[in-house]
Design a protein around this motif. Structure first.
Motif, PDB file in Angstrom:
ATOM      1  N   ILE A 122      -7.937  12.566  -2.355  1.00 29.50           N
ATOM      2  CA  ILE A 122      -8.203  13.464  -3.472  1.00 29.50           C
ATOM      3  C   ILE A 122      -7.606  12.851  -4.735  1.00 29.50           C
ATOM      4  CG2 ILE A 122      -7.849  15.762  -4.411  1.00 29.50           C
ATOM      5  CD1 ILE A 122      -7.597  16.827  -1.655  1.00 29.50           C
ATOM      6  N   HIS A 123      -8.380  12.838  -5.805  1.00 28.16           N
ATOM      7  CA  HIS A 123      -7.871  12.324  -7.069  1.00 28.16           C
ATOM      8  C   HIS A 123      -6.708  13.175  -7.544  1.00 28.16           C
ATOM      9  CE1 HIS A 123     -11.505   9.777  -8.510  1.00 28.16           C
ATOM     10  NE2 HIS A 123     -11.109   9.482  -7.304  1.00 28.16           N
ATOM     11  N   ALA A 124      -5.680  12.509  -8.071  1.00 33.00           N
ATOM     12  CA  ALA A 124      -4.549  13.223  -8.645  1.00 33.00           C
ATOM     13  C   ALA A 124      -4.966  13.880  -9.948  1.00 33.00           C
ATOM     14  CB  ALA A 124      -3.390  12.257  -8.886  1.00 33.00           C
ATOM     15  N   GLY A 125      -4.233  14.892 -10.353  1.00 31.98           N
ATOM     16  CA  GLY A 125      -4.567  15.569 -11.598  1.00 31.98           C
ATOM     17  C   GLY A 125      -3.621  16.712 -11.864  1.00 31.98           C
ATOM     18  N   ALA A 166       3.365   9.737 -10.437  1.00 32.95           N
ATOM     19  CA  ALA A 166       4.173  10.388  -9.406  1.00 32.95           C
ATOM     20  C   ALA A 166       3.314  10.816  -8.220  1.00 32.95           C
ATOM     21  CB  ALA A 166       4.901  11.594 -10.005  1.00 32.95           C
ATOM     22  N   ASP A 167       2.130  11.347  -8.489  1.00 35.76           N
ATOM     23  CA  ASP A 167       1.229  11.753  -7.413  1.00 35.76           C
ATOM     24  C   ASP A 167       0.824  10.565  -6.552  1.00 35.76           C
ATOM     25  OD1 ASP A 167       1.182  14.454  -7.816  1.00 35.76           O
ATOM     26  OD2 ASP A 167      -0.579  14.447  -9.096  1.00 35.76           O
ATOM     27  N   ASP A 168       0.425   9.476  -7.198  1.00 34.51           N
ATOM     28  CA  ASP A 168      -0.045   8.318  -6.434  1.00 34.51           C
ATOM     29  C   ASP A 168       1.108   7.654  -5.693  1.00 34.51           C
ATOM     30  OD1 ASP A 168      -2.671   6.626  -6.196  1.00 34.51           O
ATOM     31  OD2 ASP A 168      -1.049   5.170  -6.378  1.00 34.51           O
ATOM     32  N   ARG A 169       2.287   7.619  -6.297  1.00 35.14           N
ATOM     33  CA  ARG A 169       3.451   7.039  -5.617  1.00 35.14           C
ATOM     34  C   ARG A 169       3.792   7.839  -4.365  1.00 35.14           C
ATOM     35  NH1 ARG A 169       7.263   6.683  -9.765  1.00 35.14           N
ATOM     36  NH2 ARG A 169       7.682   8.899  -9.415  1.00 35.14           N
ATOM     37  N   THR A 170       3.755   9.166  -4.474  1.00 33.46           N
ATOM     38  CA  THR A 170       4.011   9.999  -3.295  1.00 33.46           C
ATOM     39  C   THR A 170       2.970   9.738  -2.209  1.00 33.46           C
ATOM     40  OG1 THR A 170       4.988  11.721  -4.687  1.00 33.46           O
ATOM     41  CG2 THR A 170       4.248  12.372  -2.492  1.00 33.46           C
ATOM     42  N   SER A 171       1.698   9.637  -2.620  1.00 39.43           N
ATOM     43  CA  SER A 171       0.639   9.347  -1.653  1.00 39.43           C
ATOM     44  C   SER A 171       0.871   8.007  -0.972  1.00 39.43           C
ATOM     45  CB  SER A 171      -0.717   9.353  -2.367  1.00 39.43           C
ATOM     46  OG  SER A 171      -1.758   8.966  -1.497  1.00 39.43           O
ATOM     47  N   ALA A 172       1.303   6.999  -1.745  1.00 45.20           N
ATOM     48  CA  ALA A 172       1.552   5.676  -1.164  1.00 45.20           C
ATOM     49  C   ALA A 172       2.716   5.715  -0.181  1.00 45.20           C
ATOM     50  CB  ALA A 172       1.830   4.669  -2.281  1.00 45.20           C
ATOM     51  N   PHE A 173       3.779   6.462  -0.504  1.00 44.60           N
ATOM     52  CA  PHE A 173       4.935   6.529   0.394  1.00 44.60           C
ATOM     53  C   PHE A 173       4.594   7.281   1.679  1.00 44.60           C
ATOM     54  CE2 PHE A 173       7.882   5.682  -3.287  1.00 44.60           C
ATOM     55  CZ  PHE A 173       8.408   4.515  -2.740  1.00 44.60           C
ATOM     56  N   VAL A 174       3.772   8.312   1.579  1.00 39.87           N
ATOM     57  CA  VAL A 174       3.351   9.021   2.787  1.00 39.87           C
ATOM     58  C   VAL A 174       2.526   8.098   3.683  1.00 39.87           C
ATOM     59  CG1 VAL A 174       1.887  10.890   3.648  1.00 39.87           C
ATOM     60  CG2 VAL A 174       3.462  11.308   1.756  1.00 39.87           C
ATOM     61  N   ARG A 232     -10.778   2.358  -8.127  1.00 40.03           N
ATOM     62  CA  ARG A 232      -9.498   2.866  -7.663  1.00 40.03           C
ATOM     63  C   ARG A 232      -8.908   3.769  -8.735  1.00 40.03           C
ATOM     64  NH1 ARG A 232      -7.613  -1.481  -5.815  1.00 40.03           N
ATOM     65  NH2 ARG A 232      -8.046  -1.028  -3.636  1.00 40.03           N
ATOM     66  N   HIS A 233      -8.455   4.933  -8.333  1.00 40.48           N
ATOM     67  CA  HIS A 233      -7.913   5.935  -9.261  1.00 40.48           C
ATOM     68  C   HIS A 233      -6.673   6.527  -8.607  1.00 40.48           C
ATOM     69  CE1 HIS A 233      -7.591   9.749 -11.493  1.00 40.48           C
ATOM     70  NE2 HIS A 233      -8.267   9.152 -12.449  1.00 40.48           N
ATOM     71  N   PRO A 234      -5.721   6.990  -9.399  1.00 43.67           N
ATOM     72  CA  PRO A 234      -4.546   7.639  -8.793  1.00 43.67           C
ATOM     73  C   PRO A 234      -4.944   8.760  -7.844  1.00 43.67           C
ATOM     74  CG  PRO A 234      -4.195   7.310 -11.141  1.00 43.67           C
ATOM     75  CD  PRO A 234      -5.613   6.911 -10.866  1.00 43.67           C
ATOM     76  N   ARG A 235      -4.250   8.816  -6.715  1.00 41.42           N
ATOM     77  CA  ARG A 235      -4.594   9.788  -5.697  1.00 41.42           C
ATOM     78  C   ARG A 235      -3.368  10.611  -5.354  1.00 41.42           C
ATOM     79  NH1 ARG A 235      -9.389   7.873  -4.808  1.00 41.42           N
ATOM     80  NH2 ARG A 235      -9.936   9.626  -3.495  1.00 41.42           N
ATOM     81  N   ARG A 236      -3.588  11.733  -4.715  1.00 44.83           N
ATOM     82  CA  ARG A 236      -2.484  12.568  -4.261  1.00 44.83           C
ATOM     83  C   ARG A 236      -2.626  12.845  -2.770  1.00 44.83           C
ATOM     84  NH1 ARG A 236      -3.692  18.125  -3.805  1.00 44.83           N
ATOM     85  NH2 ARG A 236      -5.712  18.755  -4.664  1.00 44.83           N
ATOM     86  N   VAL A 237      -1.544  13.284  -2.174  1.00 46.99           N
ATOM     87  CA  VAL A 237      -1.518  13.537  -0.737  1.00 46.99           C
ATOM     88  C   VAL A 237      -2.440  14.693  -0.397  1.00 46.99           C
ATOM     89  CG1 VAL A 237      -0.079  14.190   1.214  1.00 46.99           C
ATOM     90  CG2 VAL A 237       0.833  12.692  -0.556  1.00 46.99           C
TER      91      VAL A 237
END
Length: 695
Positions: free
Chosen positions: A558-561, A575-583, A506-511
């Protein structure tokens, strides 16, 4: 950790399968032969559909790369420019955070010493010319790029030094100097700590994977020569457009050092540029077990002079005279005293400056105290006093902490250091902090919740497809819209949740807003096909669009970066992963709303309605959040806070430790300022004493 072992998961799944088979057999027996056939058709038909879905998703995850772009010189130039800007932003900020220029950079010196000469190929082999002479490689901190770019230099270099000798500081400065003087067609210098590299993986692939993870643009898939599909990062590495500056060979497991040298030699070939740093003894052992790197000169950092140490300490502290007089006198004596030995490395000089920064401290104890009779005693004292000194002082906009708060910070940092020691790493990644006890117990609970929610999502998916066909008949006006939306959302949430659950690590992800062709083919289009076959093409169109558009929103595939607008940092990844989780959360709530409207109203039992409401609106959204890296981090920090092992605002704590110089930032992860500090904290007992005599 036990949950990372495939064999453990095999037995867990086997036990679940056997238990499910036993429960199913009992249930069918109780139902009797009359109803057993019907239940068998429903259950095994659903199981077969789920198996097909999981198999299709597994293929999809491998193929889900989207259309490949075309490699052009303009595209490669733009990618290099973006990468160079991100590197300059990241390492300039880190140079300021590490206070390298405050009050001025220490004059680190290096030369081709006798020890360096023993682990280096001949000068003829280095220069590629028979009977060639030496290359003038002696220099100081401010001239490191000039030495590297010397006309006779092969643009390859190994930098050796003792612990704390300034290797990381030197190559950080080299990276920035090379970036600022880089020409349009020169390779981009990229500073990479190699602690996480397994030499079993080819170096080029590891570098490309790191770049693609850290920089969004470089994760774009392109079509290389011969029709090969690979990331833009891999294309840059393959074309020699990256100059890797590999920091910390000694931080890889000792058994891998010789393999790492072989892998570096293989990747570098005969002309590729690179820089490598290592502790001297570790590199000597690696060369002894393999061979020296071809066409690569080796230099060794030299001890700091007593005069440089004295000037740095007096220029960088409050009211140095007469506080520092005993230390200055001992350094001026020119003998090989324990204090002179200790203050021969930039790390220990910096530690002494931080510990005795303020006028109310007494640096004279470095000469007179009982522990000052040995170098190990002085080093242990400085490492022990770093955290209290850093936290009780006002730094930037942060006020000084009380001694009690500094001691609490020390205990929390000790917890983190011990976690890193157990994991055999120096990278402090916030998305891996759920592995600190009692994090594993919390993970077990989240796995259970997510597993139940996944089954619920599969059920809603099946009922959603049937509802897409039935609702238009029940509600002639908007039934086609509600049914298609319900089916599409159910398919999207199901596939996205399954991907979040089974994808590892598991790695931080983005929308991800756009879906790939494979997503439309395997997830969205089947919804429309079912609707067309059932005579509801309009509902099928709505369901297809909902599934295709929402599936990537839930999976966050997609992995955040970082990108050209923002450098990579732990806060940016969070911030990227939190946004992805909220979406994903919003999508699951929308599914719960449509499912409740289509299924909940048919129940006449209040208790059933309440249970259905709780499961639908609480369990499913909770599972979507907990399956994200941010959700796991939130659960872990809550558990650690309740146990008194970490603050609730854990990211704020890490940011403060970085601002105070205890932690440093390496891309998207934190590290302790030096691995000696991490090892020292990890060795401390619960009472605060060290478990060993030397750091």
């Amino acid at each position: 950790m036990w949950w990372k072992r495939p064999r453990v998961w095999f037995f867990v799944l086997l036990i679940i399968a056997v238990s499910a088979a036993g429960a199913l057999s009992w249930f069918l027996t109780e139902e009797g032969r009359q109803h057993a056939d019907q239940w068998s058709s429903i259950i095994f038909g659903g199981t077969a559909a789920a198996a097909v879905l999981v198999t299709a998703l597994r293929w999809l995850w491998i193929q889900d790369t989207g259309p490949a772009g075309t490699v052009t010189p303009e595209r490669l130039a733009a990618a290099r420019a973006v990468l160079a800007r991100a590197q300059i932003e990241q390492w300039t900020a880190e140079e300021v955070a590490r206070q390298i220029q405050d009050p001025w950079p220490l004059r680190v010196r290096w030369q081709v010493s006798r020890r360096a000469r023993l682990v280096m190929a001949s000068w003829a082999a280095v220069r590629g010319v028979p009977d060639a002479g030496e290359i003038p490689l002696e220099g100081t901190y401010d001239r490191v790029a000039d030495v590297f770019d010397h006309p006779d230099s092969p643009r390859r270099l190994v930098v050796l030094g003792e612990p704390g000798a300034g290797k990381s500081m030197l190559v950080l400065h080299l990276t920035l100097q090379l970036l600022h003087r880089r020409g349009e067609h020169d390779p981009v210098p990229v500073l990479l700590p190699v602690a996480g590299w397994d030499p079993a993986q080819p170096l080029d692939e590891w570098i490309a994977a790191r770049l693609a993870t850290d920089h969004r643009l470089l994760s774009t898939v392109v079509e290389a020569s011969g029709g090969t599909r690979r990331t833009l990062a891999r294309e840059l590495v393959a074309r020699g457009m990256i100059l890797p500056i590999l920091d910390g060979l000694d931080e890889i497991g000792p058994s891998h050092h010789s393999r790492a040298l072989t892998a570096i030699s293989s990747a570098a070939g005969s002309g590729a540029r690179f820089v490598l740093t290592s502790r001297t003894r570790a590199y000597e052992r690696a060369v002894h077990d393999s061979t020296p790197l071809a066409r690569t000169p080796v230099v060794e950092l030299q001890p700091m002079t007593p005069d440089d140490a004295a000037r740095y300490l007096t220029d960088g502290t409050d009211q140095p005279i007469p506080r520092w007089n005993p230390v200055l006198a001992r350094l001026a004596a020119g003998d090989d005293s324990p204090l002179a030995q200790t203050l021969s490395t930039p790390l220990m000089i910096w530690l002494a400056r931080v510990v005795y920064q303020h006028r109310d401290s007494d640096p004279g104890e470095l000469v007179s105290a009982g522990w000052a009779t040995s170098r190990a005693g002085i080093e242990t004292h400085l490492l022990r006093q770093l955290v209290p000194a850093a936290y009780t002082a006002a730094v930037g906009g942060r006020p000084g902490r009380t001694p009690a708060e500094a001691d609490r910070a020390r205990r929390r940092l000790t917890t983190l250091a011990r976690h890193l020691r157990r994991e055999h790493t120096y990278d402090l990644a916030w998305w891996q902090l759920n592995e600190i006890p009692p994090g594993p117990a919390v993970q077990a609970g989240t796995i259970l919740v997510t597993g139940v929610a996944t089954l619920l999502a599969l059920t809603l998916c099946i009922f959603g497809v049937f509802g897409m066909v039935d609702l238009p008949a029940l509600y002639p006006q908007l039934g086609w819209l509600w049914g298609g939306l319900n089916a599409g959302l159910a398919v999207a949430v199901t596939t996205g949740l399954i991907r979040r659950v089974f994808e590892s690590p598991r790695h931080p992800r983005r929308v991800r807003v756009t879906a790939s062709r494979a997503t439309w083919l395997l997830i969205a289009c089947p919804v429309g096909v079912v609707a067309v076959l059932a005579g509801e093409p309009v509902a099928g169109i709505v369901g297809t669009l909902a599934a295709g558009l929402c599936a990537p929103l839930v999976s966050g595939s997609i992995h955040a970066g970082g990108d050209d607008q923002r450098g990579l940092s732990p806060a940016a990844l969070l911030a990227d992963d939190r946004t992805s989780a909220f979406v994903a959360l919003a999508t699951s709530v929308l599914l719960a709303t449509t499912a409740w409207s289509t299924l909940g109203e048919s129940s006449g039992e209040p208790l059933i309605d309440v249970l259905f409401f709780g499961v639908l609106w609480l369990l499913l959204p909770a599972a979507v959040v907990l399956s994200s890296a941010w959700g796991q981090f939130c659960a872990a920090r809550a558990a650690l806070f309740l146990c008194g092992r970490a603050p609730l605002r854990l990211m704020g704590f890490l940011g403060e430790a970085h601002d105070r110089g205890v932690l440093r930032q390496a891309g998207g992860v934190y590290q302790f300022r030096h691995n000696l500090l991490q090892d020292h904290l990890a060795a401390r007992s619960a009472t605060g004493s060290a478990d060993r005599a030397t750091p």
